[in-house]
Write a protein that holds these residues in place. Structure first.
Motif, PDB file in Angstrom:
ATOM      1  N   VAL A 195       1.153  -1.191   0.171  1.00 25.73           N
ATOM      2  CA  VAL A 195       0.115  -0.090   0.291  1.00 25.73           C
ATOM      3  C   VAL A 195       0.909   1.165   0.306  1.00 25.73           C
ATOM      4  N   VAL A 196       1.722   1.179   0.615  1.00 25.91           N
ATOM      5  CA  VAL A 196       3.069   2.387   1.272  1.00 25.91           C
ATOM      6  C   VAL A 196       3.298   2.766  -0.405  1.00 25.91           C
ATOM      7  N   ASN A 197       4.180   1.743  -0.539  1.00 20.14           N
ATOM      8  CA  ASN A 197       5.029   2.524  -1.995  1.00 20.14           C
ATOM      9  C   ASN A 197       4.066   2.918  -2.982  1.00 20.14           C
ATOM     10  N   SER A 198       2.911   1.129  -3.156  1.00 17.39           N
ATOM     11  CA  SER A 198       2.643   1.896  -4.321  1.00 17.39           C
ATOM     12  C   SER A 198       1.849   3.303  -4.722  1.00 17.39           C
ATOM     13  N   GLY A 199       1.158   3.608  -2.847  1.00 13.59           N
ATOM     14  CA  GLY A 199       0.610   5.031  -3.153  1.00 13.59           C
ATOM     15  C   GLY A 199       1.602   6.015  -3.472  1.00 13.59           C
ATOM     16  N   LEU A 200       2.818   6.404  -2.226  1.00 14.65           N
ATOM     17  CA  LEU A 200       3.616   6.954  -2.954  1.00 14.65           C
ATOM     18  C   LEU A 200       4.141   7.226  -4.385  1.00 14.65           C
ATOM     19  N   GLU A 201       4.239   6.135  -4.569  1.00 15.89           N
ATOM     20  CA  GLU A 201       4.820   6.125  -6.645  1.00 15.89           C
ATOM     21  C   GLU A 201       3.440   6.823  -7.273  1.00 15.89           C
ATOM     22  N   ALA A 202       2.382   6.078  -6.705  1.00 15.35           N
ATOM     23  CA  ALA A 202       0.692   7.126  -7.477  1.00 15.35           C
ATOM     24  C   ALA A 202       1.110   8.577  -7.193  1.00 15.35           C
ATOM     25  N   LEU A 203       1.143   8.840  -6.172  1.00 10.03           N
ATOM     26  CA  LEU A 203       1.293  10.609  -6.024  1.00 10.03           C
ATOM     27  C   LEU A 203       2.731  11.304  -7.043  1.00 10.03           C
TER      28      LEU A 203
ATOM     29  N   ILE B 147       5.842  10.560  -5.683  1.00 10.79           N
ATOM     30  CA  ILE B 147       6.939  10.944  -4.240  1.00 10.79           C
ATOM     31  C   ILE B 147       7.737   9.896  -4.888  1.00 10.79           C
ATOM     32  N   ILE B 148       8.172   8.624  -5.505  1.00 12.48           N
ATOM     33  CA  ILE B 148       9.266   7.708  -5.649  1.00 12.48           C
ATOM     34  C   ILE B 148       9.176   7.410  -7.267  1.00 12.48           C
ATOM     35  N   SER B 149       9.491   7.256  -7.504  1.00  8.41           N
ATOM     36  CA  SER B 149       9.860   6.544  -9.134  1.00  8.41           C
ATOM     37  C   SER B 149      10.419   5.108  -8.398  1.00  8.41           C
ATOM     38  N   GLN B 150      10.888   4.887  -7.837  1.00  8.50           N
ATOM     39  CA  GLN B 150      11.541   3.303  -7.240  1.00  8.50           C
ATOM     40  C   GLN B 150      10.269   2.893  -5.865  1.00  8.50           C
ATOM     41  N   PRO B 151      10.533   1.547  -5.882  1.00 10.73           N
ATOM     42  CA  PRO B 151       9.826   1.692  -4.528  1.00 10.73           C
ATOM     43  C   PRO B 151      10.609   1.300  -3.378  1.00 10.73           C
ATOM     44  N   ILE B 152      10.326   1.781  -2.129  1.00  9.87           N
ATOM     45  CA  ILE B 152      11.463   2.280  -1.682  1.00  9.87           C
ATOM     46  C   ILE B 152      11.485   0.440  -0.401  1.00  9.87           C
TER      47      ILE B 152
END
Lengths: 279, 334
Positions: A122-130, A132-137
């Motif tokens: 949830v967190v990684n895909s959420g941040l990617e969708a926003l 904020i990040i291009s690679q999953p943390i």
């Protein structure tokens, strides 16, 4: 007629036999195996110095356990502090939430973390969708993941002994400290922490000892990269069938725990640490 | 020995819990160096008032001034008031010496100064040989003195004491009262003392504030309050009183201010006759209960050595008292 031993012992005899047969027996068997399998002698223990793998595993175990203990106790202390100072109804709600977390299986909690913080979590895909990040943390499948899972699991264990020691503090002592001109930080360092020291020590011991034997969380969240003693033991027993090495590591854990308890007992009465009556 | 005491001014001070007034518009001027006692039964608001002065209870309305400056919004740790708690609240993990040094060491004073001051305080409360002991190794009276030394160590302008003698047995309490009074005179700090014990209040205070239901009932010197109570509550809470109704007013009459004589021997305008209901011997005094027709039984104290043999129960007696002995109260009824 007087019996040579007090007759009360007869009542607990069945349980003594159970404990002896089912608990002490196997432990002695492990100790025995560690010095006899595959050949008699201290060969298994010598591996501790000769084997790089074992050294690395032990170092990982101790490092992860220490970090996890520090953070669990830190969080536990804050939660216990909030609980002690919460109003009655809030306090009992907090306590029930804490107890509920004990009933949730470690597997469920571990996989929940994967779903939350995994590559596609949830967190990684959420941040990617926003954007904020291009690679999953990489939260999971590494030591960070193991630490997150373990700390999360251990915090409630840390809370209880600390909570008990905080509840035994006379609130007037804290007021006295303030009335004598101490700042909040001074009161915490010089009065509150020393008075809850027994709780902190108990919590640290409890968390550290449970951590030493952690198996599921490192296995799942470490993604095979974080090998700790318990997992290594299981590999020795189930896969490579080197029972001697496994027994040696188990004995090492046992002695580690006993040594810790012994060191603590030099500083304070263990009965106080584990919530026994103060004498 | 310490700095001069501070003066406190409480201005229409109120503390409400919901609609319940724990402290109800209290106005009070506490003088520099005074020993002032807040006296009242439990629930009278005396402890709440003390905690408001200390800064542990917030104020619903009103103001507190220390030497003319408002401290209503100053947190407890910045007020610099010494406080002796009920049960003493000593730090159990510190020695006597460290307990007393605490207020100075949190103020980061030089070590030498702290050591000198602690020695001085230990001497003041006569605990020098106990400096290295822990609180639990001391008796109640000694713990109380440690709490006092700790609270006075940083020379506070005001010392607040919350029933500090409550945990001591009676004999020790009288001894400690004398010590406390002596220390007050030596340090010159303003003492605000809370108690429900009238003897403590009478024997130590410069002035007493009698409190009831969150309000001040009466303020005055011990002898003012004892001789001239204004209300029935004041008259009965401080000492004992008989209450008489005369001319639509209520009068308080102390048992020891009544003369008791065999019937026919009593002289004077203020005279009633009755019969001895009971008599109890207390060593120094004989306490008579006298039944007077149309009145509550009247209690009379007679010096035991003066009156000869006690009159028997049922004996007819005259009770007389001087004009000034009966004090008119503001209460219209009882």
């Amino acid at each position: 007629m007087r019996l040579p031993i007090q007759s009360g012992w007869l009542l607990v005899l069945p349980f003594l036999l159970l404990v002896g047969g089912l608990f002490l027996g196997p432990i002695l068997n492990i100790l025995w195996l560690s010095v006899t399998d595959p050949t008699p002698g201290l060969g298994n223990y010598a591996q501790l110095v000769t084997s790089d793998t074992l050294g690395r595993i032990l170092w990982t175990t101790i490092r992860v356990c220490v970090i996890c203990t520090v953070f669990s106790v830190l969080f536990g202390y804050s939660i216990a502090y909030a609980m002690v100072h919460a109003a009655g109804p809030t306090q009992s709600r907090m306590l029930s939430l804490l107890l509920v977390s004990f009933w949730i299986s470690v597997l469920v909690r571990t996989f929940s973390w994967l779903m939350l913080l995994g590559r596609n979590g949830v967190v990684n895909s959420g941040l990617e969708a926003l954007g904020i990040i291009s690679q999953p943390i990489p939260f999971m499948r590494n030591e960070l993941g193991v630490l997150i899972g373990m700390i999360h699991y251990m915090v409630p264990y840390a809370v209880l002994p600390i909570l008990a020691s905080m509840q035994s503090i006379d609130g007037r002592v804290v007021q006295a400290s303030r009335s004598l001109g101490a700042t909040g930080a001074q009161t915490l360092w010089r009065v509150y922490l020393p008075l809850t020291r027994a709780g902190v020590v108990a919590a640290s011991l409890l968390v550290f000892i449970i951590n030493l034997g952690f198996y599921v969380i490192p296995a799942v969240l470490g993604g095979g990269k974080v090998l700790m003693v318990a997992e290594y033991i299981s590999v020795q027993v189930l896969v490579t069938l080197q029972w001697g090495t496994a027994a040696m590591l188990a004995a090492l854990l046992l002695f580690g725990v006993l040594t810790l308890l012994f060191i603590m007992s030099r500083f304070m009465k263990l009965s106080t640490v584990f919530g026994g009556a103060r004498t | 020995m310490t700095g001069p005491g501070g003066s406190l001014h409480l201005r229409s001070l109120c503390k409400r819990y919901g609609s319940y007034p724990a402290v109800d518009s209290v106005d009070l001027q506490i003088e520099r160096g005074e020993f002032l006692t807040l006296l009242g039964p439990s629930g009278s608001g005396k402890t709440t008032l003390l905690m408001m002065i200390a800064g542990f209870q917030d104020i619903t309305s009103g103001d507190i001034l220390l030497d003319g400056t408002s401290i209503a919004n100053t947190p407890a740790e910045k007020r610099n008031f010494g406080m002796v708690f009920q049960g003493y609240a000593l730090f159990p993990h510190m020695t006597v010496k460290d307990n007393i040094a605490y207020p100075l060491s949190v103020r980061k004073r030089p070590k030498a100064e702290i050591a000198a001051r602690v020695a001085e305080m230990l001497d003041l409360v006569r605990l020098t040989p106990f400096a290295k002991r822990f609180p639990k190794e001391l008796s109640g009276g000694q713990q109380q003195r440690v709490a006092l030394a700790r609270a006075l160590c940083f020379a506070p302008p005001v010392l607040l004491l919350d029933e500090p003698l409550g945990a001591l047995d009676k004999k020790l309490r009288i001894e400690v009262q004398a010590q406390l009074k002596d220390i007050h005179q030596r340090v010159g700090t303003t003492f605000v003392y809370v108690t429900h014990d009238q003897e403590e209040a009478l024997s130590m205070s410069d002035r007493i504030v009698i409190m009831q239901n969150g309000r001040i009932e009466q303020v005055g010197t011990p002898s003012d309050l004892y001789q001239q109570p204004k209300t029935a509550f004041a008259a009965s809470f401080l000492g004992k009183s008989n209450f008489l109704r005369r001319d639509g007013a209520v009068f308080a009459l102390r048992p020891e201010k009544i003369d008791l004589a065999p019937a026919g021997a009593g002289q004077g305008a203020n005279k009633v006759s009755g019969a001895v209901q009971s008599v109890t011997y207390f060593g120094a005094v004989l306490k008579y209960q006298v039944a007077v027709p149309g009145m509550d039984p009247i209690e009379v104290d007679v010096d035991a050595w003066r009156g000869g043999a006690a009159l028997p129960e049922g004996a007819r007696v005259d009770l007389t008292w001087s004009e000034t002995a009966a004090v008119r109260l503001t209460d219209q009824t009882l």
